[in-house]
Design a protein around this motif. Structure first.
Motif, PDB file in Angstrom:
ATOM      1  N   ALA A   1       0.853  -1.178   0.000  1.00  0.00           N
ATOM      2  CA  ALA A   1       0.000   0.000   0.000  1.00  0.00           C
ATOM      3  C   ALA A   1       0.891   1.230   0.000  1.00  0.00           C
ATOM      4  O   ALA A   1       2.049   1.163   0.418  1.00  0.00           O
ATOM      5  CB  ALA A   1      -0.904  -0.001   1.242  1.00  0.00           C
ATOM      6  N   GLY A   2       0.356   2.336  -0.446  1.00  0.00           N
ATOM      7  CA  GLY A   2       1.143   3.560  -0.360  1.00  0.00           C
ATOM      8  C   GLY A   2       0.558   4.660  -1.211  1.00  0.00           C
ATOM      9  O   GLY A   2      -0.210   4.397  -2.135  1.00  0.00           O
ATOM     10  N   TYR A   3       0.929   5.870  -0.861  1.00  0.00           N
ATOM     11  CA  TYR A   3       0.459   6.991  -1.664  1.00  0.00           C
ATOM     12  C   TYR A   3       1.403   8.174  -1.557  1.00  0.00           C
ATOM     13  O   TYR A   3       1.983   8.429  -0.504  1.00  0.00           O
ATOM     14  CB  TYR A   3      -0.955   7.419  -1.267  1.00  0.00           C
ATOM     15  CG  TYR A   3      -1.086   7.878   0.158  1.00  0.00           C
ATOM     16  CD1 TYR A   3      -1.222   6.964   1.188  1.00  0.00           C
ATOM     17  CD2 TYR A   3      -1.046   9.237   0.484  1.00  0.00           C
ATOM     18  CE1 TYR A   3      -1.325   7.367   2.509  1.00  0.00           C
ATOM     19  CE2 TYR A   3      -1.157   9.657   1.793  1.00  0.00           C
ATOM     20  CZ  TYR A   3      -1.295   8.715   2.800  1.00  0.00           C
ATOM     21  OH  TYR A   3      -1.393   9.118   4.099  1.00  0.00           O
ATOM     22  N   ALA A   4       1.518   8.871  -2.673  1.00  0.00           N
ATOM     23  CA  ALA A   4       2.263  10.120  -2.694  1.00  0.00           C
ATOM     24  C   ALA A   4       1.262  11.247  -2.551  1.00  0.00           C
ATOM     25  O   ALA A   4       0.105  11.117  -2.933  1.00  0.00           O
ATOM     26  CB  ALA A   4       3.025  10.256  -4.007  1.00  0.00           C
ATOM     27  N   ARG A   5       1.715  12.338  -1.970  1.00  0.00           N
ATOM     28  CA  ARG A   5       0.827  13.476  -1.813  1.00  0.00           C
ATOM     29  C   ARG A   5       1.612  14.758  -2.038  1.00  0.00           C
ATOM     30  O   ARG A   5       2.730  14.906  -1.578  1.00  0.00           O
ATOM     31  CB  ARG A   5       0.213  13.477  -0.417  1.00  0.00           C
ATOM     32  CG  ARG A   5      -0.778  14.601  -0.221  1.00  0.00           C
ATOM     33  CD  ARG A   5      -2.012  14.159   0.497  1.00  0.00           C
ATOM     34  NE  ARG A   5      -1.742  13.847   1.903  1.00  0.00           N
ATOM     35  CZ  ARG A   5      -2.641  13.304   2.700  1.00  0.00           C
ATOM     36  NH1 ARG A   5      -3.823  12.971   2.249  1.00  0.00           N
ATOM     37  NH2 ARG A   5      -2.348  13.065   3.945  1.00  0.00           N
ATOM     38  N   THR A   6       0.990  15.659  -2.769  1.00  0.00           N
ATOM     39  CA  THR A   6       1.593  16.962  -2.964  1.00  0.00           C
ATOM     40  C   THR A   6       1.090  17.852  -1.845  1.00  0.00           C
ATOM     41  O   THR A   6      -0.080  18.210  -1.808  1.00  0.00           O
ATOM     42  CB  THR A   6       1.192  17.529  -4.340  1.00  0.00           C
ATOM     43  OG1 THR A   6       1.415  16.517  -5.327  1.00  0.00           O
ATOM     44  CG2 THR A   6       2.008  18.757  -4.676  1.00  0.00           C
ATOM     45  N   GLU A   7       1.961  18.141  -0.900  1.00  0.00           N
ATOM     46  CA  GLU A   7       1.530  18.904   0.275  1.00  0.00           C
ATOM     47  C   GLU A   7       1.547  20.394  -0.063  1.00  0.00           C
ATOM     48  O   GLU A   7       2.056  20.803  -1.096  1.00  0.00           O
ATOM     49  CB  GLU A   7       2.483  18.640   1.455  1.00  0.00           C
ATOM     50  CG  GLU A   7       2.800  17.165   1.686  1.00  0.00           C
ATOM     51  CD  GLU A   7       1.779  16.449   2.570  1.00  0.00           C
ATOM     52  OE1 GLU A   7       0.918  17.121   3.170  1.00  0.00           O
ATOM     53  OE2 GLU A   7       1.841  15.217   2.627  1.00  0.00           O
ATOM     54  N   ARG A   8       0.971  21.172   0.840  1.00  0.00           N
ATOM     55  CA  ARG A   8       1.009  22.623   0.641  1.00  0.00           C
ATOM     56  C   ARG A   8       2.469  23.063   0.502  1.00  0.00           C
ATOM     57  O   ARG A   8       3.344  22.559   1.186  1.00  0.00           O
ATOM     58  CB  ARG A   8       0.364  23.345   1.820  1.00  0.00           C
ATOM     59  CG  ARG A   8      -1.118  23.588   1.601  1.00  0.00           C
ATOM     60  CD  ARG A   8      -1.768  24.181   2.835  1.00  0.00           C
ATOM     61  NE  ARG A   8      -1.862  23.174   3.891  1.00  0.00           N
ATOM     62  CZ  ARG A   8      -2.830  22.252   3.929  1.00  0.00           C
ATOM     63  NH1 ARG A   8      -3.767  22.230   3.016  1.00  0.00           N
ATOM     64  NH2 ARG A   8      -2.860  21.361   4.893  1.00  0.00           N
ATOM     65  N   GLY A   9       2.702  23.966  -0.404  1.00  0.00           N
ATOM     66  CA  GLY A   9       4.067  24.349  -0.692  1.00  0.00           C
ATOM     67  C   GLY A   9       4.580  23.580  -1.893  1.00  0.00           C
ATOM     68  O   GLY A   9       5.643  23.868  -2.425  1.00  0.00           O
TER      69      GLY A   9
END
Ligand SMILES: NCc1[nH]cc(CCC(=O)O)c1CC(=O)O
Length: 311
Positions: A249-257
């Motif tokens: 399982a896993g996920y990438a996320r574009t965080e604020r900034g």
């Protein structure tokens, strides 16, 4: 470059897949109102086979026939759930991803007709899912519940639930939204409780690599964040080289900034052992972030864990 007059869009023919095609048609109509579209529905081996997917032999059970129609020139554009596209091998020769659409909800949902949450389900409740990822995580967090095998498209699973083949289901929020059945969700599970699969909630548009006109026509539908996240997640899976029975399982996320992070986990099938990594891209490109997280899990013993699972 001259615009294509007609785009033939190939996809699986489940209600969810056809809803995905309608989204693509609507977005294309906004970007390129001059292009007509036609739908080419196909049935994949994964749709036909209701047994254990691992026994079907090889990956790509939900993509093979769709890709074949694209490669044969029977269609110009294929719509895939990224989640269903194998990451441990290159795309079929002669094809490329031309765009990744803006990402939908990545979380899984509990569907319980009585409206209970996971924590409220009585011991022995039969939860319908054939996903090794869901089974492992549920076993870890709620060992008193029982997973029962459940295959078929989401509409079929809801029918099976109504027929009493299970007491509850685990399904993707995005999938239920696409088929217009978000009303059956009794709880949206946090990513901490149920870490999503690689590619969750992202639709990919795939073209023939020599069809520059189509690639150009659909590239405007692409979402840059979805592209970065897909690249990081799929490189992670490519380096890890799982098999169809490995709970990953896993996920990438574009965080604020704008910075990208990738978290990922590998489980034993009973969920008793979990390897866990979370890294920030910093100056790294998405593919290198994916590689780095995979290596972090390999250092923790992911290879031995994955190879130790029967497949
Ligand atoms: N294996 C079927 C499948 N492929 C993609 C999704 C969900 C939608 C998505 O993540 O794009 C689903 C249904 C589910 O897992 O509940």
């Amino acid at each position: 470059m001259s615009e294509p007059e007609l785009l033939r869009i190939v996809s699986r023919s489940s209600p969810m897949a056809l809803a995905q095609v309608e989204r693509v048609r609507a977005e294309l109509a906004r970007h390129r109102p001059g292009i007509r579209t036609e739908v080419v529905p196909v049935t994949t081996s994964g749709d036909r086979w209701m047994g254990d997917l691992a026994k079907l032999g090889g990956k790509g059970a939900f993509t093979k026939e769709v890709d074949a129609a694209l490669v044969a020139g029977e269609a110009d554009l294929a719509v895939h759930c990224v989640k269903d596209v194998p990451a441990d091998r290159p795309l079929p020769a002669g094809t490329v991803f031309a765009a990744f659409l803006e990402r939908d909800d990545i979380r899984d949902a509990l569907v319980h007709p009585g409206g209970l949450t996971l924590d409220q389900l009585p011991a022995g409740t039969r939860v319908g899912t054939s996903s090794v990822r869901r089974v492992a995580q549920l076993a870890a967090s709620h060992p008193q519940l029982e997973c029962v095998p459940m295959r078929g498209n989401a509409n079929r699973r809801l029918e099976k639930l109504a027929d009493g083949e299970a007491d509850a289901l685990l399904l993707a929020v995005s999938g239920l939204e696409r088929i217009g059945r978000a009303d059956v969700i009794s709880e949206v599970l946090s990513t901490e409780v149920m870490c999503p699969p690689i590619g969750a909630g992202i639709l990919a548009l795939q073209c023939r690599e020599d069809d520059a006109a189509t690639i150009e026509a659909v590239s405007g539908l692409g979402d840059p964040a979805a592209h970065r996240e897909t690249t990081a997640e799929r490189m992670f899976l490519h380096v890890l080289q799982g098999h169809c029975n490995s709970p990953i399982a896993g996920y990438a996320r574009t965080e604020r900034g704008g910075e990208l992070s990738l978290r990922a986990k590998v489980f034993t099938p009973d969920g008793k052992r979990v390897l866990n990594a979370h890294e920030w891209a910093g100056p790294l490109d998405p593919a290198t972030l994916g590689t780095s997280v995979a290596v972090a899990l390999l250092r923790q013993g992911a290879r031995e864990l994955i190879d130790g699972i029967a497949h």
